[in-house]
Design a protein around this motif. Structure first.
Motif, PDB file in Angstrom:
ATOM      1  N   VAL A 187       0.789  -1.481  -0.387  1.00 37.43           N
ATOM      2  CA  VAL A 187      -0.137  -0.342  -0.216  1.00 37.43           C
ATOM      3  C   VAL A 187       0.972   1.479  -0.034  1.00 37.43           C
ATOM      4  N   LEU A 188       2.038   1.359   0.838  1.00 38.35           N
ATOM      5  CA  LEU A 188       3.048   2.483   0.790  1.00 38.35           C
ATOM      6  C   LEU A 188       3.391   2.548  -0.850  1.00 38.35           C
ATOM      7  N   TYR A 189       3.655   1.685  -0.713  1.00 37.97           N
ATOM      8  CA  TYR A 189       4.159   1.847  -2.912  1.00 37.97           C
ATOM      9  C   TYR A 189       3.953   2.294  -3.663  1.00 37.97           C
ATOM     10  N   PHE A 190       2.528   1.550  -3.823  1.00 31.64           N
ATOM     11  CA  PHE A 190       1.395   2.052  -4.200  1.00 31.64           C
ATOM     12  C   PHE A 190       0.682   3.475  -4.449  1.00 31.64           C
ATOM     13  N   ALA A 191       0.770   3.263  -2.763  1.00 32.91           N
ATOM     14  CA  ALA A 191       0.211   5.448  -2.626  1.00 32.91           C
ATOM     15  C   ALA A 191       1.480   6.465  -3.289  1.00 32.91           C
ATOM     16  N   LEU A 192       2.498   5.863  -3.098  1.00 31.05           N
ATOM     17  CA  LEU A 192       4.119   6.857  -3.535  1.00 31.05           C
ATOM     18  C   LEU A 192       3.689   6.922  -5.231  1.00 31.05           C
ATOM     19  N   LEU A 193       4.045   5.874  -5.632  1.00 28.20           N
ATOM     20  CA  LEU A 193       3.750   6.109  -6.698  1.00 28.20           C
ATOM     21  C   LEU A 193       2.373   6.201  -7.408  1.00 28.20           C
ATOM     22  N   GLY A 194       1.381   5.828  -6.375  1.00 27.78           N
ATOM     23  CA  GLY A 194       0.374   7.433  -7.436  1.00 27.78           C
ATOM     24  C   GLY A 194       0.346   8.803  -7.204  1.00 27.78           C
ATOM     25  N   LEU A 195       0.745   8.907  -5.964  1.00 22.18           N
ATOM     26  CA  LEU A 195       1.360  10.403  -5.638  1.00 22.18           C
ATOM     27  C   LEU A 195       2.329  10.671  -6.827  1.00 22.18           C
ATOM     28  N   GLY A 196       3.790  10.335  -7.217  1.00 20.60           N
ATOM     29  CA  GLY A 196       4.238  10.400  -8.089  1.00 20.60           C
ATOM     30  C   GLY A 196       3.741  10.877  -9.406  1.00 20.60           C
ATOM     31  N   LEU A 197       2.534   9.715  -9.630  1.00 14.68           N
ATOM     32  CA  LEU A 197       1.874   9.975 -11.437  1.00 14.68           C
ATOM     33  C   LEU A 197       0.788  11.614 -11.007  1.00 14.68           C
ATOM     34  N   TRP A 198       0.547  11.657  -9.967  1.00 17.75           N
ATOM     35  CA  TRP A 198       0.109  12.897  -9.957  1.00 17.75           C
ATOM     36  C   TRP A 198       0.636  14.194 -10.104  1.00 17.75           C
ATOM     37  N   SER A 199       1.670  13.824  -9.367  1.00 17.63           N
ATOM     38  CA  SER A 199       2.949  15.209  -9.576  1.00 17.63           C
ATOM     39  C   SER A 199       2.554  15.062 -10.853  1.00 17.63           C
TER      40      SER A 199
END
Length: 271
Positions: free
Chosen positions: A67-79
């Motif tokens: 969950v932590l990794y894919f949340a960071l991945l989603g945050l990076g894509l949103w950024s």
């Protein structure tokens, strides 16, 4: 002595890799960080690194890390999306241009979102790139006993001057975690910084009552662990025997090959 495979230590222990295969996965994670593989290859590698953690029965840790990794991945894509929209809309998508006084900023709201996107992107990418190392490290050190690790290091002909410090380090962190829990219990008993987020609300008390005792105790813990290791005869010259039986099996080699293939394809530009 009956040879008991290291893959299972009980009826519900789950499937566990050989310690040498775990060290290889940890090496792959560090190479993944070194070669700076793209996001697609990194996500595939992280998914493969999580599978042994789930197979070993560490569902809670695996789900947290996933969950932590894919949340960071989603945050990076949103950024990336916010930053590209800000740059394309002429609203100062560059962080340097926003720090330059905002002379060319046409829309304050878009510029603010672009700034937030830049900061979120920096944080998410920095933490996300360390996640493969954290996942493989958590799997290796939570599913490997001290005897298995020492036996694997000796099978790889690692000098004793490296084996003994590594063993002390592996036992050091669980001991420090135990001391931290004891300090927190003593603080809660006295009503000092009680509660889940009390350490954030009272940083000075955290520094005084937690960090200082832990640092003072760390010296004694490392000394006691070193003495315990030498007392067990680990520093004696000559060939050592081990009661723990480890061996590489087919799923160890298969896991190593499957985890190596995506990184090789990503480095070669195929993936």
């Amino acid at each position: 002595m009956t040879d008991v495979p290291v893959g299972r230590s009980g009826p519900r222990a789950g499937l566990r890799l050989d310690p040498r295969a775990k060290l290889y996965l940890l090496l792959l994670a560090n190479l993944l960080l070194f070669f700076h593989v793209d996001t697609r290859g990194e996500a595939i590698m992280v998914a493969l690194f999580l599978l042994p953690l789930f197979a070993a029965g560490r569902w809670r840790n695996g789900l947290r890390l996933a969950v932590l990794y894919f949340a960071l991945l989603g945050l990076g894509l949103w950024s990336d999306a916010v930053t590209l929209d800000g740059a394309g809309g002429g609203s100062g998508g560059s962080l340097i241009s926003m720090m330059d006084g905002g002379a060319n900023v046409g829309d304050g709201t878009a510029a603010a979102w672009a700034t937030v996107g830049h900061v979120a992107g920096l944080l998410s990418v920095g933490i996300r790139m360390m996640m493969p190392c954290l996942i493989t490290g958590a799997y290796a050190f939570t599913t490997t006993s001290i005897s298995e690790f020492v036996c694997a290091m000796r099978r790889m002909r690692v000098p004793e001057m490296i084996v003994i410090p590594c063993m002390v380090v592996i036992r050091f962190f669980p001991t420090i975690a135990h001391d931290y829990r004891q300090i927190r219990n003593a603080m809660a008993l006295r009503g000092i910084a009680a509660g889940r987020f009390a350490l954030v609300r009272h940083p000075v008390q955290s520094l005084e009552f937690i960090i200082v005792p832990l640092l003072m105790n760390a010296t004694f813990v490392s000394r006691d662990l070193s003495v315990a290791a030498l007392t067990k005869g680990l520093g004696i010259a000559g060939e050592h025997t081990c009661m723990t039986v480890i061996r590489m099996r087919w799923f160890d080699w298969a896991t190593m090959a499957v985890c190596t293939a995506p990184m090789a394809l990503a480095i070669g530009g195929v993936l």
